[in-house]
Motif scaffolding. Sequence first.
Motif, PDB file in Angstrom:
ATOM      1  N   THR A 309       0.838  -1.198   0.000  1.00 43.89           N
ATOM      2  CA  THR A 309       0.000   0.000   0.000  1.00 43.89           C
ATOM      3  C   THR A 309       0.874   1.249   0.000  1.00 43.89           C
ATOM      4  N   VAL A 310       0.337   2.338  -0.524  1.00 43.91           N
ATOM      5  CA  VAL A 310       1.073   3.600  -0.568  1.00 43.91           C
ATOM      6  C   VAL A 310       0.336   4.630   0.277  1.00 43.91           C
ATOM      7  N   LYS A 311       1.077   5.579   0.784  1.00 46.36           N
ATOM      8  CA  LYS A 311       0.541   6.563   1.725  1.00 46.36           C
ATOM      9  C   LYS A 311      -0.582   7.380   1.104  1.00 46.36           C
ATOM     10  N   GLU A 312      -0.461   7.716  -0.178  1.00 43.41           N
ATOM     11  CA  GLU A 312      -1.466   8.575  -0.806  1.00 43.41           C
ATOM     12  C   GLU A 312      -2.853   7.923  -0.785  1.00 43.41           C
ATOM     13  N   ALA A 369      -5.763   3.461 -11.347  1.00 44.62           N
ATOM     14  CA  ALA A 369      -4.733   2.808 -12.149  1.00 44.62           C
ATOM     15  C   ALA A 369      -3.885   1.893 -11.269  1.00 44.62           C
ATOM     16  N   PHE A 370      -3.318   0.840 -11.872  1.00 43.31           N
ATOM     17  CA  PHE A 370      -2.536  -0.120 -11.086  1.00 43.31           C
ATOM     18  C   PHE A 370      -1.145  -0.379 -11.646  1.00 43.31           C
ATOM     19  N   SER A 375       1.585   1.558  -8.669  1.00 44.11           N
ATOM     20  CA  SER A 375       1.815   0.503  -7.678  1.00 44.11           C
ATOM     21  C   SER A 375       3.301   0.433  -7.394  1.00 44.11           C
ATOM     22  N   LYS A 376       3.637   0.092  -6.150  1.00 41.31           N
ATOM     23  CA  LYS A 376       5.039   0.072  -5.740  1.00 41.31           C
ATOM     24  C   LYS A 376       5.366  -1.197  -4.977  1.00 41.31           C
ATOM     25  N   ARG A 387      15.427   1.025 -11.192  1.00 40.58           N
ATOM     26  CA  ARG A 387      14.299   0.154 -11.516  1.00 40.58           C
ATOM     27  C   ARG A 387      13.511  -0.114 -10.233  1.00 40.58           C
ATOM     28  N   ASP A 388      12.882   0.945  -9.719  1.00 38.10           N
ATOM     29  CA  ASP A 388      12.233   0.852  -8.420  1.00 38.10           C
ATOM     30  C   ASP A 388      10.807   0.323  -8.498  1.00 38.10           C
TER      31      ASP A 388
END
Length: 516
Positions: A309-312, A369-370, A375-376, A387-388
């Motif tokens: 999951t991302v903070k945003e 969007a995914f 997505s991270k 290449r993160d």
Amino acid sequence: MSREKRTKKDSLKKRESKATVGGGGGGGGLDSSRATPDPKQRRDVPAGEAAPMRYTLARPKPSDFEQSRAPVFMSHHEVEDLDGKTIEFFETSEHVFNKKNYHYTHCIADPAFPSMFFYRQTEPEPYGAHMSFEDTASHIFFDKAGSHVTSYKGFRMARANVAVREGRWYWECKITRGILKKRGADDPESHGHVRVGWARREASLDAPVGFDAYSYGIRDVAGQKVHMSRPKDFFPPGEDLREGDVIGLEIQLPSESLHRKVVLGQYNPAVDLLDEGADHGAEASNIIRDRIPIRFKSHIYFEESDYHTVKELEDLMNPSPMSSSGSHGSPEKPNPNHPVPALRTLPNSHVKVYKNGVLMGTAWTGLLAFLPPASKKPPQPTQPAGRDCPDDGSLGYYPAVSVFRVLESSSLNGQPMEAGDTEMKDAGSNGVGDEGGSGSEQPKTIPRNEARPVSDRYADQIVEDIVFDIVDEVGFWIEDGCKVVDRSYKDEKAGEVAGLVAGGAREEIKELVQDD
């Protein structure tokens, strides 16, 4: 006499970092030009030339060449559906669960893939689209086909073994145990509760569908739609989802080429929407799978870091979210051109909902969007610089079911009562693209050429996995100078062949330990 000045030696750690695979100049090792890259070392990857990491491993065991096996099924309980058919539910064991920031796919050793250390992806029985035994929360019970799921705990989620990334797709879920359709004087209000929908990889498995920003769900109570834990009225009043009802979910996603323009900030609605659907030599997906084979009991899996999951999007769930400037207020709503990639939405995307073959309406438009960088993945020591956010091919929207059961004491024998069972159905058998649903009203069907059942997606996904494996094998073969490099060496003392790792040591595939 004056003493000669001593030459300062490098530390052991520094010498090891300079050593080539096979021990540098220790004899018996490989030339540095032929050495397998040390997975502990990061390497810069030029833009457009990203490739997966290759690990140094021991050679496969003979058992690794055997066909992958399904979980071990232990009978747990039986229920009778509304048609009088007995459904036997099983507890699954001898397999891994996707958790702890990793996800797993079955693999097998294959001599046709020597540059990838002989391992490629495979599928165990039962073949076809079904709820995944690995991609599920604990305390979920299945039938042997993976089409029925149930639980006696709080809300738990199970995702299917197929994901959709573009186009129009459809799947159905029949509620075999839930809110009672005909309730007697002494009957409970329900045997449990169900939510069905679509979920991304990042969606929590220990929560209902629609709990977070990564999933969209339909609630059985009042037929409400739920996203980010915010239920909203959707079905007409009195239209609950009850036992025997079939809920259908259709999703539409734009092409991957348009999707990439959105997440890369290159989307221009005045131009791109007009060209949507036209193939102008669109670039294929660059799938990068940094995975390593591991052992779990009698199974072999590829282990790969999962998306997180991302903070945003966590802030988006907050009733008083933080704006992009870091202050509380009214941040910009998700849209295709949002400054934050995770908050960009897909043009012409939606989810439509059907009940017993009857269209109930469009529940959501503008799905999030995914594709990376929306997505991270967590940073890994083996991950090359530059290449993160790789796309490993597992991203997309998955059919998802969450079930809730409350243990009650039966007045007859003190055993827990059955509740909350659901069945995943093929779209072609009872709904969109066929003669219609099981309801009494005439359904509004969708032609087959517009919406495909997710069962068709399974075959497409198998083809993609085969192609990705071949591409990786050819890529590593080219790195080795267009020849097969023998990465084994003869251990003179042990008299056996062993794999090479940095420093010349031998390394076996690691054993994974998980609680069943």
